[in-house]
Scaffold this active site. Structure first.
Site: not given
Ligand code: GLN
Length: 253
Positions: A94, A197
């Site tokens: 990310c 994630h």
């Protein structure tokens, strides 16, 4: 005894939604195969010679965290890139993925420079892509029966790939790089960027396997192999997460 060295970039500023679990997983899966591990946490200002890294990891972070570390990261950019060209394994999540691209322009218009490992740029948007995500990674030549990666995404930055940088997978469920349910992540040589994630590695054991094997082969040669170990719990977690993602709704806020 074989040994791999993990460089963990900015654990103090870049760690969201359990990203640290990726480090725990790498270490655990190496120890289970009797591979010794050295872990080096790299914070701003720390000395680090990337020639000694076998795997580099950087987690996600809010815009604030990204701004805080971008200057330090850019000083290391040339060295990291040169090792990536030589096959260094890297996993970036990310906010980390965004800064391994060319830049992240926040929704306030602020430019945060990246190190251009990936030919990609990210622009902040006014929507946030949140939810469980499943991607199809059949294009990757990994020795695995599983063709999916599963995780959790939460980003407002939208990432566009260019040039030689290929996506990691196609979005099956979720938003992905541009929020348009098309492609997810980025791959350049042995460097991976992803919005997943969760953390991503515990419930995607085939990805963990691939990363460790790539690092091992880079260091010890192509005949190096990785013992198959019991991953029935991890596979069950993967399947459960895929099933849950199918029933859950992804949201834009
Ligand atoms: N700040 C970035 C975004 O929202 C990265 C967030 C993250 O790492 N989860 O796009």
């Amino acid at each position: 005894m074989q040994k791999l060295t993990i460089f963990h970039l900015y654990p103090d500023a870049m760690n969201l939604y359990g990203d640290l679990g990726n480090i725990t997983t790498l270490i655990r899966r190496m120890h289970e195969r009797a591979i010794d591990v050295d872990l080096l946490d790299i914070k701003r200002g720390d000395k680090a010679d990337f020639k000694y890294a076998d795997i580099v990891f950087m987690g996600g972070g809010q815009d604030r965290g990204q701004k805080a570390i971008a200057g330090d990261l850019s000083k290391r950019g040339k060295e990291i890139k040169s090792e990536i060209e030589k096959g260094l394994v890297a996993l970036t999540i990310c906010g980390g993925f965004q800064l391994f691209g060319k830049y992240f322009k926040t929704s306030e218009g602020e430019m945060i420079e990246g190190i251009s490992v990936f030919d990609a740029y990210t622009v902040g948007s006014d929507k946030r892509c949140i939810g469980n995500i499943v991607i199809d990674t059949s294009e990757q030549k990994w020795s695995s029966n599983s063709r999916t990666l599963v995780g959790f995404e939460n980003h407002s930055g939208l990432t566009h790939l260019e040039g030689n940088t290929r996506p990691l997978g196609k979005v099956v469920i979720g938003y992905g790089n541009t929020g348009e349910k098309k492609y997810e992540g980025a791959v350049y040589k042995n460097a991976y960027g992803t919005y997943l994630h969760g953390p991503v590695l515990p419930k995607n054991p085939h990805f963990t396997y691939h990363l460790i094997l790539s690092a091992l082969r880079r260091l010890y040669g192509n005949s190096a192999s990785l013992k198959k170990i019991d991953d029935s719990i991890e596979v069950a977690a993967h399947e459960a997460a895929v099933a849950r993602a199918k029933t859950a709704k992804t949201v834009h806020i």
